[in-house]
Design a protein around this motif. Sequence first.
Motif, PDB file in Angstrom:
ATOM      1  N   THR A 162       0.831  -1.203   0.000  1.00 18.39           N
ATOM      2  CA  THR A 162       0.000   0.000   0.000  1.00 18.39           C
ATOM      3  C   THR A 162       0.867   1.255   0.000  1.00 18.39           C
ATOM      4  O   THR A 162       0.571   2.227  -0.706  1.00 18.39           O
ATOM      5  CB  THR A 162      -0.935   0.006   1.224  1.00 18.39           C
ATOM      6  N   ARG A 163       1.959   1.218   0.765  1.00 16.62           N
ATOM      7  CA  ARG A 163       2.858   2.387   0.807  1.00 16.62           C
ATOM      8  C   ARG A 163       3.494   2.625  -0.554  1.00 16.62           C
ATOM      9  O   ARG A 163       3.636   3.778  -0.992  1.00 16.62           O
ATOM     10  CB  ARG A 163       3.945   2.151   1.866  1.00 16.62           C
ATOM     11  N   VAL A 164       3.885   1.551  -1.230  1.00 18.39           N
ATOM     12  CA  VAL A 164       4.456   1.692  -2.572  1.00 18.39           C
ATOM     13  C   VAL A 164       3.432   2.326  -3.510  1.00 18.39           C
ATOM     14  O   VAL A 164       3.740   3.236  -4.279  1.00 18.39           O
ATOM     15  CB  VAL A 164       4.923   0.326  -3.112  1.00 18.39           C
ATOM     16  N   ALA A 165       2.192   1.843  -3.446  1.00 16.80           N
ATOM     17  CA  ALA A 165       1.136   2.387  -4.300  1.00 16.80           C
ATOM     18  C   ALA A 165       0.888   3.866  -4.003  1.00 16.80           C
ATOM     19  O   ALA A 165       0.664   4.666  -4.916  1.00 16.80           O
ATOM     20  CB  ALA A 165      -0.146   1.586  -4.113  1.00 16.80           C
ATOM     21  N   GLN A 166       0.929   4.238  -2.729  1.00 17.55           N
ATOM     22  CA  GLN A 166       0.748   5.646  -2.369  1.00 17.55           C
ATOM     23  C   GLN A 166       1.864   6.505  -2.934  1.00 17.55           C
ATOM     24  O   GLN A 166       1.623   7.615  -3.428  1.00 17.55           O
ATOM     25  CB  GLN A 166       0.690   5.782  -0.841  1.00 17.55           C
ATOM     26  N   ARG A 167       3.090   5.995  -2.883  1.00 12.97           N
ATOM     27  CA  ARG A 167       4.235   6.761  -3.391  1.00 12.97           C
ATOM     28  C   ARG A 167       4.143   6.934  -4.907  1.00 12.97           C
ATOM     29  O   ARG A 167       4.425   8.014  -5.433  1.00 12.97           O
ATOM     30  CB  ARG A 167       5.541   6.070  -2.996  1.00 12.97           C
ATOM     31  N   VAL A 168       3.727   5.876  -5.582  1.00  9.81           N
ATOM     32  CA  VAL A 168       3.567   5.954  -7.040  1.00  9.81           C
ATOM     33  C   VAL A 168       2.473   6.954  -7.399  1.00  9.81           C
ATOM     34  O   VAL A 168       2.618   7.758  -8.331  1.00  9.81           O
ATOM     35  CB  VAL A 168       3.254   4.560  -7.617  1.00  9.81           C
ATOM     36  N   LEU A 169       1.375   6.903  -6.660  1.00 13.30           N
ATOM     37  CA  LEU A 169       0.247   7.781  -6.967  1.00 13.30           C
ATOM     38  C   LEU A 169       0.571   9.242  -6.699  1.00 13.30           C
ATOM     39  O   LEU A 169      -0.028  10.133  -7.298  1.00 13.30           O
ATOM     40  CB  LEU A 169      -0.971   7.361  -6.131  1.00 13.30           C
ATOM     41  N   ARG A 170       1.522   9.495  -5.843  1.00 11.26           N
ATOM     42  CA  ARG A 170       1.877  10.882  -5.526  1.00 11.26           C
ATOM     43  C   ARG A 170       2.437  11.602  -6.742  1.00 11.26           C
ATOM     44  O   ARG A 170       2.260  12.814  -6.900  1.00 11.26           O
ATOM     45  CB  ARG A 170       2.933  10.892  -4.411  1.00 11.26           C
ATOM     46  N   ARG A 171       3.090  10.875  -7.625  1.00 13.56           N
ATOM     47  CA  ARG A 171       3.805  11.517  -8.721  1.00 13.56           C
ATOM     48  C   ARG A 171       2.886  12.122  -9.771  1.00 13.56           C
ATOM     49  O   ARG A 171       3.085  13.256 -10.184  1.00 13.56           O
ATOM     50  CB  ARG A 171       4.794  10.531  -9.353  1.00 13.56           C
ATOM     51  N   PRO A 172       1.856  11.392 -10.247  1.00 18.97           N
ATOM     52  CA  PRO A 172       0.963  12.038 -11.218  1.00 18.97           C
ATOM     53  C   PRO A 172       0.175  13.162 -10.533  1.00 18.97           C
ATOM     54  O   PRO A 172      -0.202  13.061  -9.376  1.00 18.97           O
ATOM     55  CB  PRO A 172       0.022  10.905 -11.658  1.00 18.97           C
ATOM     56  N   TRP A 173      -0.111  14.232 -11.288  1.00 22.20           N
ATOM     57  CA  TRP A 173      -0.850  15.351 -10.702  1.00 22.20           C
ATOM     58  C   TRP A 173      -2.346  15.082 -10.663  1.00 22.20           C
ATOM     59  O   TRP A 173      -3.071  15.725  -9.915  1.00 22.20           O
ATOM     60  CB  TRP A 173      -0.588  16.618 -11.512  1.00 22.20           C
ATOM     61  N   ALA A 174      -2.832  14.105 -11.469  1.00 21.55           N
ATOM     62  CA  ALA A 174      -4.276  13.968 -11.674  1.00 21.55           C
ATOM     63  C   ALA A 174      -5.029  13.682 -10.379  1.00 21.55           C
ATOM     64  O   ALA A 174      -6.094  14.256 -10.134  1.00 21.55           O
ATOM     65  CB  ALA A 174      -4.556  12.871 -12.701  1.00 21.55           C
ATOM     66  N   TRP A 175      -4.518  12.770  -9.527  1.00 19.40           N
ATOM     67  CA  TRP A 175      -5.225  12.420  -8.290  1.00 19.40           C
ATOM     68  C   TRP A 175      -5.389  13.643  -7.390  1.00 19.40           C
ATOM     69  O   TRP A 175      -6.491  13.966  -6.936  1.00 19.40           O
ATOM     70  CB  TRP A 175      -4.462  11.308  -7.566  1.00 19.40           C
ATOM     71  N   LEU A 212      -6.314   0.976  -3.798  1.00 22.73           N
ATOM     72  CA  LEU A 212      -5.339   0.493  -2.816  1.00 22.73           C
ATOM     73  C   LEU A 212      -4.701   1.613  -1.993  1.00 22.73           C
ATOM     74  O   LEU A 212      -4.582   1.487  -0.767  1.00 22.73           O
ATOM     75  CB  LEU A 212      -4.254  -0.333  -3.522  1.00 22.73           C
ATOM     76  N   PRO A 213      -4.293   2.743  -2.584  1.00 19.14           N
ATOM     77  CA  PRO A 213      -3.650   3.791  -1.778  1.00 19.14           C
ATOM     78  C   PRO A 213      -4.553   4.387  -0.705  1.00 19.14           C
ATOM     79  O   PRO A 213      -4.069   5.024   0.235  1.00 19.14           O
ATOM     80  CB  PRO A 213      -3.271   4.852  -2.825  1.00 19.14           C
ATOM     81  N   PHE A 214      -5.862   4.169  -0.837  1.00 24.02           N
ATOM     82  CA  PHE A 214      -6.847   4.751   0.083  1.00 24.02           C
ATOM     83  C   PHE A 214      -7.160   3.841   1.261  1.00 24.02           C
ATOM     84  O   PHE A 214      -7.903   4.212   2.160  1.00 24.02           O
ATOM     85  CB  PHE A 214      -8.132   5.025  -0.743  1.00 24.02           C
ATOM     86  N   ASN A 215      -6.570   2.654   1.318  1.00 17.32           N
ATOM     87  CA  ASN A 215      -7.079   1.604   2.204  1.00 17.32           C
ATOM     88  C   ASN A 215      -6.618   1.685   3.658  1.00 17.32           C
ATOM     89  O   ASN A 215      -7.130   0.942   4.493  1.00 17.32           O
ATOM     90  CB  ASN A 215      -6.726   0.227   1.638  1.00 17.32           C
ATOM     91  N   THR A 216      -5.653   2.511   4.009  1.00 16.85           N
ATOM     92  CA  THR A 216      -5.212   2.625   5.401  1.00 16.85           C
ATOM     93  C   THR A 216      -5.869   3.830   6.063  1.00 16.85           C
ATOM     94  O   THR A 216      -5.796   4.943   5.541  1.00 16.85           O
ATOM     95  CB  THR A 216      -3.675   2.735   5.480  1.00 16.85           C
ATOM     96  N   HIS A 217      -6.491   3.575   7.223  1.00 17.07           N
ATOM     97  CA  HIS A 217      -7.323   4.604   7.863  1.00 17.07           C
ATOM     98  C   HIS A 217      -7.075   4.665   9.364  1.00 17.07           C
ATOM     99  O   HIS A 217      -6.548   3.724   9.966  1.00 17.07           O
ATOM    100  CB  HIS A 217      -8.808   4.271   7.649  1.00 17.07           C
ATOM    101  N   ILE A 218      -7.502   5.781   9.945  1.00 13.57           N
ATOM    102  CA  ILE A 218      -7.605   5.921  11.393  1.00 13.57           C
ATOM    103  C   ILE A 218      -8.967   6.517  11.737  1.00 13.57           C
ATOM    104  O   ILE A 218      -9.567   7.226  10.925  1.00 13.57           O
ATOM    105  CB  ILE A 218      -6.494   6.803  12.002  1.00 13.57           C
ATOM    106  N   ALA A 219      -9.457   6.200  12.908  1.00 11.99           N
ATOM    107  CA  ALA A 219     -10.655   6.828  13.458  1.00 11.99           C
ATOM    108  C   ALA A 219     -10.397   7.048  14.943  1.00 11.99           C
ATOM    109  O   ALA A 219      -9.693   6.268  15.581  1.00 11.99           O
ATOM    110  CB  ALA A 219     -11.885   5.952  13.250  1.00 11.99           C
ATOM    111  N   GLY A 220     -10.965   8.105  15.483  1.00 16.03           N
ATOM    112  CA  GLY A 220     -10.732   8.318  16.909  1.00 16.03           C
ATOM    113  C   GLY A 220     -11.373   9.573  17.460  1.00 16.03           C
ATOM    114  O   GLY A 220     -12.123  10.280  16.763  1.00 16.03           O
TER     115      GLY A 220
END
Length: 224
Positions: A162-175, A212-220
């Motif tokens: 998931t961390r790898v996917a988040q890092r990859v997604l950071r590069r394109p501006w579209a998201w 996948l990059p969206f799948n890690t969450h916190i609530a509190g």
Amino acid sequence: MTDHTTATLPRRAEFEQHALRGRFNAAFFRMLDPVLERSLGPHKRAVFGELPSEVVELGSGAGANLRYLRPRSVLTAIEPNHAMQAPLEEAAREHGVRLDLRDRMAEDTGLPDDSADTVISSLVLCTVTDPAAVLAEVRRILRPGGTYRFVEHVVAPEGTATRVAQRVLRRPWAWTWTFEGCSCERDLEGALRAAGFAHLEIERYRVRTPFLPFNTHIAGIATA
């Protein structure tokens, strides 16, 4: 001699309105609401359960969290995206919630010090320009003992897929552009722990979605 110099006040930050992007997000999140509710509903019910009759919400969007408010509650909605405001007003009428809509940024709500018992947010801190400034604003407007209740998606642990996917997604501006500045790489748990709340309860969890990059969450719940 009289000094007629006038001090220049700092300019209040403004939301960047974009007609196409704003309308897309308003429609997209209304359409996706049942999907998000299935994934996030149990965690929202845990932290948004038994809300008081007056609530401040950061980034109310199209009104996804109105279902957690009691009928005849008053929601002070901090929502600067003009495309979200009409759907939010419609949803408030449907849920019987009195809406006090504020066209402001979360970093500068314009609310008085110590004026709120409860502030809530969901999927908002990923989009703001300065999460630390937003959390400082939350602390400012909360009364002593008041609570900030949150459901947010966060950076995944290093070394995970998931961390790898988040890092990859950071590069394109579209998201980031499409979703109003959304970042999947923010350590919001760290920001919350550094914000100076008197007490903090956090649950970490994963949701299962194709995003996948969206799948890690916190609530509190953070207590002032």
